[in-house]
Design an enzyme around this catalytic site. Structure first.
Site, PDB file in Angstrom:
ATOM      1  N   LYS A   1      -7.460  44.955  25.250  1.00 52.69           N
ATOM      2  CA  LYS A   1      -8.379  44.065  25.313  1.00 52.69           C
ATOM      3  C   LYS A   1      -9.497  44.662  24.608  1.00 52.69           C
ATOM      4  O   LYS A   1      -9.886  43.681  23.643  1.00 52.69           O
ATOM      5  CB  LYS A   1      -8.720  43.931  26.786  1.00 52.69           C
ATOM      6  CG  LYS A   1      -9.844  42.685  26.783  1.00 52.69           C
ATOM      7  CD  LYS A   1     -10.370  42.657  28.277  1.00 52.69           C
ATOM      8  CE  LYS A   1     -11.687  41.990  28.148  1.00 52.69           C
ATOM      9  NZ  LYS A   1     -12.886  42.655  27.523  1.00 52.69           N
TER      10      LYS A   1
ATOM     11  N   HIS B   1      -7.476  47.483  34.970  1.00 51.15           N
ATOM     12  CA  HIS B   1      -7.739  48.894  35.139  1.00 51.15           C
ATOM     13  C   HIS B   1      -6.397  49.296  35.911  1.00 51.15           C
ATOM     14  O   HIS B   1      -5.978  50.719  35.288  1.00 51.15           O
ATOM     15  CB  HIS B   1      -8.945  49.111  35.997  1.00 51.15           C
ATOM     16  CG  HIS B   1     -10.279  48.556  35.258  1.00 51.15           C
ATOM     17  ND1 HIS B   1     -11.055  47.744  35.585  1.00 51.15           N
ATOM     18  CD2 HIS B   1     -10.879  49.179  34.132  1.00 51.15           C
ATOM     19  CE1 HIS B   1     -11.849  47.820  34.916  1.00 51.15           C
ATOM     20  NE2 HIS B   1     -11.839  48.336  33.704  1.00 51.15           N
TER      21      HIS B   1
END
Length: 280
Positions: free
Chosen positions: A147, A33
């Site tokens: 991802k 993140h």
């Protein structure tokens, strides 16, 4: 860095800003993140991050209730890296003050395959909350990770077809040293499962290697990889070889012509469902 919890406060802080870069998350932040936030800072200013666990994208037997809510830790990580100007952390009532009867439905040929087949309604929930967040933040760019490859494609196509004035940027999957894709759900893994988990990525690399070695049958590539995982005790939802451009299955002519492909997989290791992908 400021933290706000209401849409009105968010808009007040962003009034007059026209270069906002946005990173939507569900919190429980990890280095993956934070890498998205660093990329956002390269493409806009200020950087806004949202932290909201979106009920609409969880199925009835999924982990909505136990999904980690770690706002204080998340804020500390962002303050340490100093890439984020504003954190939008609404509660459920703020985002859904009334039943969300209007929803954004992705097309069946993208939203109901792969993840959509095994998580019905997932991409409708994703598209709906992303649309709402984009309406609240009104960014110039938004950053998503590769991802969640199918999610990235769904969101990018939604923004293009609905002519939203936002550029969707993609960040490469961030991995641990042993190859495991970083994920908030990795914390569910036992010690033994964590040691086994990198096998998912190794299996995808094996698909790419077999294709490079001359295998031109995508079904054969999928079958061998899925069986290899099953033999090690994984419960496989899917292993799929698809075209990068649209996630449709390649034909033999495309395989021999060097069509850019992506291998995608989802499988359970114990009680934890992991996903990964590899472009080749």
């Amino acid at each position: 860095m400021k933290v706000v919890h209401t849409i009105q406060d968010l808009r007040d802080h962003l009034r007059g800003q026209n270069r906002v870069a946005f990173v939507p998350t569900m919190g429980n932040l990890h280095e993956g993140h934070l890498a998205l936030m660093k990329l956002a800072r390269q493409h806009g200013d200020p950087v806004v991050t949202s932290i909201f666990v979106n009920r609409l994208q969880f199925g009835p037997n999924e982990d909505f209730d136990r999904y980690p809510r770690t706002l204080p830790d998340d804020v500390a990580k962002m303050e340490r890296d100093r890439d984020v100007y504003l954190v939008f952390a609404p509660d459920e009532r703020e985002m859904y003050p009334e039943p969300q009867n209007y929803r954004v439905l992705p097309p069946d040929d993208l939203g109901d395959i792969l993840e959509g087949e095994f998580r019905p309604g997932f991409f409708t929930g994703v598209c709906t909350v992303v649309m709402k967040l984009l309406a609240c933040v009104q960014p110039r760019v938004a950053v998503f990770g590769k991802k969640d490859y199918q999610q990235l494609m769904v969101v990018r196509n939604m923004c293009r077809q609905l002519q939203l004035p936002v550029e969707i940027l993609a960040h490469e999957t961030v991995r641990a040293d042993d190859g495991l894709a970083l994920s908030s759900r990795n914390r569910y893994l036992s010690e033994a499962e964590r040691a086994e988990a990198p096998v998912l990525y190794e299996t995808l690399r094996g698909i790419a290697q077999r294709r490079a070695g001359g295998e031109q049958d995508p079904a054969a590539l999928e079958r061998v990889a899925a069986q290899a995982l099953a033999d090690r005790g994984w419960k496989v939802d899917y292993v799929a070889v698809r075209r990068q451009r649209d996630l449709k299955a390649p034909d033999v002519a495309e395989m021999s012509a060097g069509e850019p492909l992506v291998a995608l997989a989802a499988a359970k290791l114990g009680a934890t469902r992991l996903i990964d992908n590899l472009e080749f």
